[in-house]
Enzyme design. Structure first.
Site, PDB file in Angstrom:
ATOM      1  N   SER A  67       0.314  -1.182   0.122  1.00 20.69           N
ATOM      2  CA  SER A  67       0.085   0.360  -0.039  1.00 20.69           C
ATOM      3  C   SER A  67       0.674   1.135  -0.124  1.00 20.69           C
ATOM      4  O   SER A  67       2.510   0.917  -0.177  1.00 20.69           O
ATOM      5  CB  SER A  67      -1.223  -0.069   1.421  1.00 20.69           C
ATOM      6  OG  SER A  67      -0.524   0.080   2.442  1.00 20.69           O
ATOM      7  N   SER A  69       0.763   3.645   2.091  1.00 30.37           N
ATOM      8  CA  SER A  69       0.468   4.317   3.640  1.00 30.37           C
ATOM      9  C   SER A  69       2.122   4.924   4.032  1.00 30.37           C
ATOM     10  O   SER A  69       2.365   5.209   4.572  1.00 30.37           O
ATOM     11  CB  SER A  69       0.837   3.664   4.736  1.00 30.37           C
ATOM     12  OG  SER A  69       1.314   2.304   5.168  1.00 30.37           O
ATOM     13  N   LYS A 124       5.772   0.601   8.903  1.00 33.39           N
ATOM     14  CA  LYS A 124       5.040   2.388   9.921  1.00 33.39           C
ATOM     15  C   LYS A 124       6.188   2.518  10.219  1.00 33.39           C
ATOM     16  O   LYS A 124       7.087   1.716  10.756  1.00 33.39           O
ATOM     17  CB  LYS A 124       3.655   2.246  10.991  1.00 33.39           C
ATOM     18  CG  LYS A 124       2.486   1.640  10.296  1.00 33.39           C
ATOM     19  CD  LYS A 124       2.411   2.110   9.112  1.00 33.39           C
ATOM     20  CE  LYS A 124       1.124   1.670   8.786  1.00 33.39           C
ATOM     21  NZ  LYS A 124       0.228   1.890   8.043  1.00 33.39           N
ATOM     22  N   SER A 227      -2.905   7.721   5.112  1.00 31.59           N
ATOM     23  CA  SER A 227      -2.307   5.826   6.827  1.00 31.59           C
ATOM     24  C   SER A 227      -3.306   5.881   7.810  1.00 31.59           C
ATOM     25  O   SER A 227      -3.385   6.562   7.987  1.00 31.59           O
ATOM     26  CB  SER A 227      -1.050   6.367   6.764  1.00 31.59           C
ATOM     27  OG  SER A 227      -0.418   5.360   8.310  1.00 31.59           O
TER      28      SER A 227
END
Length: 262
Positions: A67, A69, A124, A227
Protein backbone atom coordinates in the site's frame (compact mmCIF):
# COMPACT_ATOMS: atom_id res chain seq x y z
CA UNK A 1 -1.33 -17.49 5.46
CA UNK A 2 1.21 -18.09 8.24
CA UNK A 3 4.28 -18.77 6.13
CA UNK A 4 6.52 -19.14 9.20
CA UNK A 5 4.32 -21.95 10.51
CA UNK A 6 4.21 -23.68 7.11
CA UNK A 7 7.99 -23.47 6.84
CA UNK A 8 8.39 -24.86 10.36
CA UNK A 9 6.11 -27.84 9.60
CA UNK A 10 8.04 -28.56 6.38
CA UNK A 11 11.27 -28.38 8.36
CA UNK A 12 10.01 -30.96 10.86
CA UNK A 13 8.76 -33.34 8.15
CA UNK A 14 11.84 -33.17 5.95
CA UNK A 15 14.09 -33.26 9.02
CA UNK A 16 12.45 -36.47 10.22
CA UNK A 17 12.83 -38.05 6.76
CA UNK A 18 16.46 -36.93 6.57
CA UNK A 19 17.21 -38.39 10.01
CA UNK A 20 15.60 -41.74 9.14
CA UNK A 21 17.56 -41.91 5.89
CA UNK A 22 20.92 -41.01 7.45
CA UNK A 23 20.60 -43.09 10.60
CA UNK A 24 19.01 -46.21 9.14
CA UNK A 25 17.93 -46.52 5.52
CA UNK A 26 21.11 -45.24 3.87
CA UNK A 27 23.11 -47.96 5.60
CA UNK A 28 20.81 -50.66 4.25
CA UNK A 29 20.87 -49.52 0.59
CA UNK A 30 23.30 -50.98 -1.88
CA UNK A 31 26.17 -48.66 -2.72
CA UNK A 32 24.92 -47.74 -6.22
CA UNK A 33 21.20 -48.17 -5.59
CA UNK A 34 19.04 -45.20 -6.59
CA UNK A 35 17.48 -43.15 -3.81
CA UNK A 36 13.79 -43.88 -3.18
CA UNK A 37 11.29 -41.12 -3.99
CA UNK A 38 10.71 -40.24 -0.33
CA UNK A 39 14.41 -39.41 -0.03
CA UNK A 40 14.69 -37.63 -3.39
CA UNK A 41 11.59 -35.47 -2.81
CA UNK A 42 11.57 -35.31 0.98
CA UNK A 43 14.78 -35.77 2.88
CA UNK A 44 16.94 -34.14 0.20
CA UNK A 45 15.11 -30.82 0.69
CA UNK A 46 15.90 -30.68 4.42
CA UNK A 47 19.24 -28.78 4.16
CA UNK A 48 17.69 -26.16 1.86
CA UNK A 49 14.63 -25.68 4.06
CA UNK A 50 16.87 -25.51 7.14
CA UNK A 51 18.95 -22.70 5.62
CA UNK A 52 15.85 -20.76 4.54
CA UNK A 53 14.26 -21.25 7.97
CA UNK A 54 17.31 -19.99 9.85
CA UNK A 55 17.82 -16.99 7.55
CA UNK A 56 14.17 -15.99 7.57
CA UNK A 57 13.55 -16.61 11.27
CA UNK A 58 16.66 -15.09 12.82
CA UNK A 59 18.45 -12.88 10.28
CA UNK A 60 16.56 -11.29 7.37
CA UNK A 61 13.06 -11.59 6.00
CA UNK A 62 11.78 -10.17 2.68
CA UNK A 63 8.54 -8.20 2.45
CA UNK A 64 6.65 -6.54 -0.38
CA UNK A 65 5.04 -3.12 0.18
CA UNK A 66 1.32 -3.53 -0.63
CA UNK A 67 0.00 0.00 0.00
CA UNK A 68 0.95 3.66 -0.20
CA UNK A 69 0.89 4.42 3.53
CA UNK A 70 4.69 4.86 3.66
CA UNK A 71 5.06 7.08 0.58
CA UNK A 72 7.48 8.78 -0.13
CA UNK A 73 9.90 6.53 1.80
CA UNK A 74 8.49 3.27 0.44
CA UNK A 75 6.43 2.88 -2.71
CA UNK A 76 3.89 0.25 -3.70
CA UNK A 77 5.83 -2.64 -5.24
CA UNK A 78 9.05 -2.13 -3.27
CA UNK A 79 10.57 -5.38 -2.04
CA UNK A 80 12.37 -4.73 1.23
CA UNK A 81 14.56 -6.62 3.67
CA UNK A 82 13.79 -6.63 7.38
CA UNK A 83 16.47 -7.16 9.99
CA UNK A 84 15.03 -9.78 12.37
CA UNK A 85 17.71 -9.53 15.09
CA UNK A 86 18.03 -5.75 15.52
CA UNK A 87 15.52 -5.73 18.37
CA UNK A 88 16.43 -9.13 19.80
CA UNK A 89 16.29 -12.84 19.01
CA UNK A 90 12.77 -14.28 18.91
CA UNK A 91 11.51 -17.83 18.68
CA UNK A 92 9.99 -18.59 15.26
CA UNK A 93 6.21 -18.91 14.88
CA UNK A 94 5.35 -17.76 18.43
CA UNK A 95 7.55 -14.61 18.13
CA UNK A 96 8.64 -14.75 21.80
CA UNK A 97 11.81 -12.78 22.54
CA UNK A 98 14.52 -14.88 24.19
CA UNK A 99 17.51 -12.52 23.86
CA UNK A 100 17.28 -8.72 24.09
CA UNK A 101 19.64 -6.69 21.90
CA UNK A 102 18.25 -3.22 21.11
CA UNK A 103 14.98 -1.38 21.61
CA UNK A 104 13.17 0.36 18.73
CA UNK A 105 14.31 3.94 18.28
CA UNK A 106 12.24 6.93 17.28
CA UNK A 107 12.39 7.23 13.49
CA UNK A 108 12.91 3.52 12.77
CA UNK A 109 10.81 1.97 10.01
CA UNK A 110 9.45 -1.12 11.71
CA UNK A 111 7.52 -4.21 10.64
CA UNK A 112 5.10 -5.56 13.24
CA UNK A 113 2.10 -7.79 13.62
CA UNK A 114 -1.06 -5.72 13.23
CA UNK A 115 -2.64 -5.54 16.72
CA UNK A 116 -6.19 -6.03 15.39
CA UNK A 117 -5.17 -9.10 13.35
CA UNK A 118 -1.74 -10.54 14.28
CA UNK A 119 -1.76 -12.73 11.15
CA UNK A 120 -1.07 -9.55 9.14
CA UNK A 121 2.28 -7.76 8.99
CA UNK A 122 2.23 -3.95 8.90
CA UNK A 123 5.01 -1.45 8.32
CA UNK A 124 5.07 2.08 9.79
CA UNK A 125 7.54 4.50 11.36
CA UNK A 126 8.20 4.56 15.10
CA UNK A 127 7.05 7.97 16.37
CA UNK A 128 6.30 7.39 20.04
CA UNK A 129 8.31 5.37 22.57
CA UNK A 130 7.02 4.00 25.87
CA UNK A 131 6.13 6.91 28.16
CA UNK A 132 6.00 9.53 25.39
CA UNK A 133 3.10 11.92 24.93
CA UNK A 134 2.33 12.19 21.22
CA UNK A 135 0.10 14.97 19.91
CA UNK A 136 -1.02 15.18 16.29
CA UNK A 137 -3.07 18.38 16.17
CA UNK A 138 -3.97 20.27 13.02
CA UNK A 139 -1.49 18.07 11.18
CA UNK A 140 1.43 19.12 13.35
CA UNK A 141 3.39 16.53 15.32
CA UNK A 142 4.44 17.25 18.91
CA UNK A 143 6.45 14.84 21.08
CA UNK A 144 6.54 15.42 24.82
CA UNK A 145 5.46 19.02 24.35
CA UNK A 146 8.15 19.74 21.76
CA UNK A 147 6.93 20.52 18.23
CA UNK A 148 8.78 18.58 15.53
CA UNK A 149 10.07 20.94 12.86
CA UNK A 150 8.59 20.32 9.42
CA UNK A 151 10.62 21.78 6.55
CA UNK A 152 8.84 22.25 3.22
CA UNK A 153 10.27 20.33 0.28
CA UNK A 154 9.33 20.16 -3.39
CA UNK A 155 5.84 18.76 -3.92
CA UNK A 156 5.68 15.00 -4.35
CA UNK A 157 4.18 13.76 -7.62
CA UNK A 158 2.01 10.64 -7.43
CA UNK A 159 2.72 9.45 -10.96
CA UNK A 160 0.09 6.71 -10.98
CA UNK A 161 -2.66 9.15 -9.91
CA UNK A 162 -1.43 12.34 -11.55
CA UNK A 163 -1.64 14.63 -8.54
CA UNK A 164 0.74 16.32 -6.10
CA UNK A 165 1.05 16.25 -2.32
CA UNK A 166 2.78 18.72 -0.03
CA UNK A 167 6.09 17.18 1.01
CA UNK A 168 8.08 17.98 4.14
CA UNK A 169 11.16 16.72 5.93
CA UNK A 170 11.49 16.17 9.67
CA UNK A 171 13.93 14.58 12.08
CA UNK A 172 12.82 11.92 14.54
CA UNK A 173 15.64 10.88 16.83
CA UNK A 174 18.66 10.47 14.57
CA UNK A 175 16.58 9.79 11.48
CA UNK A 176 15.74 12.51 8.97
CA UNK A 177 13.00 11.53 6.57
CA UNK A 178 10.29 12.94 4.31
CA UNK A 179 6.54 12.78 4.80
CA UNK A 180 3.44 13.91 2.94
CA UNK A 181 0.45 16.01 3.92
CA UNK A 182 -2.60 16.78 1.79
CA UNK A 183 -3.87 20.25 2.56
CA UNK A 184 -7.44 19.30 1.65
CA UNK A 185 -7.64 16.30 3.99
CA UNK A 186 -9.37 16.82 7.37
CA UNK A 187 -7.33 17.07 10.57
CA UNK A 188 -9.59 14.89 12.71
CA UNK A 189 -9.09 11.11 12.97
CA UNK A 190 -12.07 9.34 11.37
CA UNK A 191 -13.63 6.33 13.08
CA UNK A 192 -10.98 5.49 15.75
CA UNK A 193 -11.18 1.92 17.03
CA UNK A 194 -11.79 0.72 20.60
CA UNK A 195 -8.26 -0.53 21.27
CA UNK A 196 -6.40 -1.53 24.46
CA UNK A 197 -5.31 1.56 26.45
CA UNK A 198 -7.66 3.78 24.48
CA UNK A 199 -8.16 5.76 27.68
CA UNK A 200 -4.63 7.07 27.08
CA UNK A 201 -5.85 8.96 23.98
CA UNK A 202 -7.98 12.07 23.62
CA UNK A 203 -9.67 12.74 20.29
CA UNK A 204 -10.91 16.12 19.11
CA UNK A 205 -11.61 18.02 15.90
CA UNK A 206 -7.89 18.84 15.55
CA UNK A 207 -6.65 15.26 15.82
CA UNK A 208 -5.45 13.14 18.74
CA UNK A 209 -3.22 13.25 21.81
CA UNK A 210 -1.92 9.95 23.26
CA UNK A 211 0.24 8.86 26.18
CA UNK A 212 2.16 5.75 25.07
CA UNK A 213 1.89 2.98 27.70
CA UNK A 214 4.88 0.95 28.92
CA UNK A 215 5.94 -1.79 26.53
CA UNK A 216 4.15 -0.20 23.56
CA UNK A 217 4.97 2.00 20.55
CA UNK A 218 3.10 4.67 18.61
CA UNK A 219 3.41 4.13 14.86
CA UNK A 220 2.60 6.45 11.94
CA UNK A 221 2.84 6.20 8.16
CA UNK A 222 4.87 8.78 6.26
CA UNK A 223 1.87 9.38 3.98
CA UNK A 224 0.18 11.11 6.89
CA UNK A 225 -3.29 11.61 5.42
CA UNK A 226 -3.41 8.20 3.74
CA UNK A 227 -2.27 5.95 6.55
CA UNK A 228 -4.47 4.24 9.11
CA UNK A 229 -2.07 3.77 12.00
CA UNK A 230 -1.73 4.21 15.77
CA UNK A 231 -3.81 7.37 15.54
CA UNK A 232 -6.79 5.16 14.66
CA UNK A 233 -6.12 1.63 15.98
CA UNK A 234 -3.82 2.24 18.92
CA UNK A 235 -0.46 1.12 20.18
CA UNK A 236 1.83 -1.71 19.06
CA UNK A 237 2.85 -4.00 21.95
CA UNK A 238 6.48 -5.08 22.15
CA UNK A 239 5.57 -8.73 21.55
CA UNK A 240 4.20 -7.83 18.08
CA UNK A 241 7.52 -6.55 16.77
CA UNK A 242 8.95 -8.38 13.75
CA UNK A 243 12.02 -6.30 12.83
CA UNK A 244 13.48 -3.12 11.33
CA UNK A 245 13.20 -2.44 7.59
CA UNK A 246 16.50 -1.23 6.15
CA UNK A 247 16.93 -1.99 2.44
CA UNK A 248 15.01 -2.02 -0.85
CA UNK A 249 16.30 -4.97 -2.86
CA UNK A 250 13.89 -4.87 -5.81
CA UNK A 251 11.15 -2.88 -7.50
CA UNK A 252 10.12 -4.34 -10.85
CA UNK A 253 8.56 -1.04 -11.97
CA UNK A 254 11.57 1.11 -11.07
CA UNK A 255 14.96 -0.58 -10.82
CA UNK A 256 16.56 2.71 -9.73
CA UNK A 257 14.97 2.24 -6.31
CA UNK A 258 17.17 -0.76 -5.54
CA UNK A 259 19.34 0.09 -2.56
CA UNK A 260 17.50 3.31 -1.73
CA UNK A 261 15.88 3.93 1.62
CA UNK A 262 15.38 7.54 2.66
Amino acid sequence: MNFALILFVLLLITGALYAVDVLKCRKLRARNAPEPLWVEWGASFFPVILIVFVLRSFLFEPFKIPSGSMIPTLLVGDFILVNKFTYGIRLPVINKKIISINDPQRGDVMVFRYPEDPSLDYIKRVVGLPGDTIAYQNKRLTINGQAVDANKQADFEHKERLYFSDQFSEKLGEVEHRFLNDKDAPAFIPDPAHFPHRENCTYNAAGVVCKVPAGHYFMMGDNRDNSRDSRAWGFVPEENIVGRAFFIWLNLSDLSRIGSFR
